[in-house]
Design a protein around this motif. Structure first.
Motif, mmCIF file in Angstrom:
data_model
loop_
_atom_site.group_PDB
_atom_site.id
_atom_site.type_symbol
_atom_site.label_atom_id
_atom_site.label_comp_id
_atom_site.label_asym_id
_atom_site.label_seq_id
_atom_site.Cartn_x
_atom_site.Cartn_y
_atom_site.Cartn_z
ATOM 1 N N UNK A 1 3.267 14.566 -1.003
ATOM 2 C CA UNK A 1 2.058 14.760 0.090
ATOM 3 C C UNK A 1 0.922 14.334 -0.290
ATOM 4 N N UNK A 2 -0.143 14.234 0.457
ATOM 5 C CA UNK A 2 -1.300 13.776 -0.020
ATOM 6 C C UNK A 2 -2.168 14.877 -0.994
ATOM 7 N N UNK A 3 -3.022 14.599 -1.702
ATOM 8 C CA UNK A 3 -3.663 15.288 -2.645
ATOM 9 C C UNK A 3 -4.338 16.825 -1.974
ATOM 10 N N UNK B 1 1.998 22.302 1.593
ATOM 11 C CA UNK B 1 3.633 22.182 1.457
ATOM 12 C C UNK B 1 4.434 23.174 0.841
ATOM 13 N N UNK B 2 3.724 23.619 -0.273
ATOM 14 C CA UNK B 2 4.489 24.755 -1.056
ATOM 15 C C UNK B 2 4.756 26.062 -0.205
ATOM 16 N N UNK C 1 8.546 27.125 0.776
ATOM 17 C CA UNK C 1 8.759 28.366 0.080
ATOM 18 C C UNK C 1 10.031 28.697 -0.136
ATOM 19 N N UNK C 2 10.898 28.980 1.108
ATOM 20 C CA UNK C 2 12.186 29.220 1.084
ATOM 21 C C UNK C 2 13.270 28.272 1.380
ATOM 22 N N UNK C 3 12.929 27.144 0.661
ATOM 23 C CA UNK C 3 13.783 25.869 1.088
ATOM 24 C C UNK C 3 15.261 25.936 0.601
ATOM 25 N N UNK C 4 15.413 26.845 0.047
ATOM 26 C CA UNK C 4 16.755 27.042 -0.456
ATOM 27 C C UNK C 4 17.555 26.335 -1.626
ATOM 28 N N UNK C 5 16.548 25.168 -2.250
ATOM 29 C CA UNK C 5 16.975 24.501 -3.202
ATOM 30 C C UNK C 5 15.785 24.110 -4.047
ATOM 31 N N UNK C 6 15.791 23.454 -5.199
ATOM 32 C CA UNK C 6 14.542 23.124 -5.993
ATOM 33 C C UNK C 6 13.964 22.048 -5.481
ATOM 34 N N UNK C 7 12.608 22.369 -5.178
ATOM 35 C CA UNK C 7 11.714 21.377 -4.518
ATOM 36 C C UNK C 7 10.494 21.443 -5.441
ATOM 37 N N UNK C 8 10.132 20.025 -5.627
ATOM 38 C CA UNK C 8 8.830 19.719 -6.324
ATOM 39 C C UNK C 8 8.036 18.943 -5.384
ATOM 40 N N UNK C 9 6.790 18.975 -5.508
ATOM 41 C CA UNK C 9 5.666 18.590 -4.610
ATOM 42 C C UNK C 9 4.812 17.933 -5.613
ATOM 43 N N UNK C 10 4.495 16.460 -5.122
ATOM 44 C CA UNK C 10 3.971 15.500 -6.056
ATOM 45 C C UNK C 10 2.988 14.914 -5.051
ATOM 46 N N UNK C 11 1.950 14.253 -5.725
ATOM 47 C CA UNK C 11 0.757 13.554 -4.797
ATOM 48 C C UNK C 11 1.419 12.240 -4.494
ATOM 49 N N UNK C 12 1.242 11.820 -3.207
ATOM 50 C CA UNK C 12 1.942 10.610 -2.942
ATOM 51 C C UNK C 12 0.780 9.361 -3.132
ATOM 52 N N UNK C 13 1.221 8.011 -2.664
ATOM 53 C CA UNK C 13 0.054 7.231 -2.797
ATOM 54 C C UNK C 13 -0.585 6.508 -1.514
ATOM 55 N N UNK C 14 -0.816 5.389 -1.632
ATOM 56 C CA UNK C 14 -1.705 4.925 -0.519
ATOM 57 C C UNK C 14 -0.875 4.264 0.533
ATOM 58 N N UNK C 15 0.150 3.744 0.028
ATOM 59 C CA UNK C 15 1.446 3.312 1.023
ATOM 60 C C UNK C 15 2.644 3.828 0.658
ATOM 61 N N UNK C 16 3.622 3.778 1.597
ATOM 62 C CA UNK C 16 4.950 4.582 1.331
ATOM 63 C C UNK C 16 5.610 4.191 -0.057
#
Ligand code: CTP
Ligand code: MG
Length: 237
Positions: free
Chosen positions: A63-65, A71-72, A76-91
């Motif tokens: 996701x963006x910064x 996003x968290x 929160x209750x997604x039901x699996x391991x979720x990590x959130x990172x900062x994306x970039x300027x394009x896909x």
């Protein structure tokens, strides 16, 4: 007493979700991944589908910064391991950021947050194809419209044979090592991950996609998604 060496568990299937786009064409006043569909953000629907497939062990969302907390909370209750990172300027930069955050995996799925109504059956088919030995797999649909090639003034140059064309969806599935190699190689800009793999000269296989895996791009698409998701709630799809 002998102690056994620490076993490093390599997840079989991880999913990377590029969700760092701004949604300019949707023009909803917020990044597209956080726009509401039936009361939940698109990113929630997307991750829900991955979890419901039963084959994804880890999900990494880019996701963006400014939207980590958002996003968290949404996942929160997604039901699996979720990590959130900062994306970039394009896909591609967002996918690369997510890829850097996951350990080695046998199969990596890359799935657009904007294709949040993709049926579980498509996700399972892509993952299973890679687990069965395909190195790169994309879901596709035939092209329904007549396609014309035009010049810069919009004049028709010719009609393209649509029989040989396919519309490409996500999730796209790859052997983990291949996707890493594809993202390290220098390449002209591409709009999907299979394009990077093609540039390496590796064959990409196809399997049937689904109309519900369409990408939500415009307000019209969001209106269609509301109808599709409504049918799902009513048990029709
Ligand atoms: N994406 C991303 N990082 C970017 C750009 C796009 O992770 N820098 C993601 C989007 O969040 C989306 C997917 O890639 O899930 C497909 O992109 P697209 O449909 O073009 O989404 P947006 O870029 O958000 O939309 P727009 O181009 O209209 O701004
Ligand atoms: Mg975009």
């Amino acid at each position: 007493m002998t102690t056994s060496p620490t076993r490093v568990l390599v997840p079989r299937v991880v999913a990377l979700v590029p969700a760092a786009g701004q949604g300019v064409r949707l023009a909803a006043g917020m990044p597209k991944a956080f726009v509401s569909l039936r009361g939940r953000p698109l990113i929630w629907h997307c991750v829900q589908g991955l979890v419901a497939s039963g084959c994804v062990e880890v999900v990494v969302v880019a996701v963006d910064e400014h939207h980590h907390d958002h996003a968290r909370a949404a996942l929160a209750e997604a039901g699996c391991r979720v990590r959130i990172v900062t994306g970039g300027a394009h896909r591609a930069a967002s996918v690369r950021a997510a890829l850097c955050a996951v350990p080695d995996a046998e199969v990596v799925l890359v799935h657009d947050a904007a294709r949040c109504l993709t049926p579980v059956s498509v996700i399972q088919a892509v993952a299973q194809a890679v687990l069965a030995g395909q190195r790169a797999v994309v879901p596709v649909l035939p092209v329904a419209d007549t396609i014309k090639q035009v010049d810069s003034d919009g004049r028709v140059l010719g009609t393209v044979d649509r029989a040989a064309l396919r519309v490409v969806q996500t999730p796209q599935g790859f052997a983990g090592d291949l996707l890493r190699r594809a993202h390290q190689a220098p390449c002209a800009p591409v709009t999907d991950d299979a394009g990077l793999v093609e540039a390496l000269g590796v064959t990409v296989a196809t399997l049937p996609g689904h109309p519900h895996a369409f990408k939500i791009t415009t307000p019209f698409d969001l209106a269609v998604a509301e109808v599709v998701a409504g049918g799902r709630v009513a048990g029709q799809a």
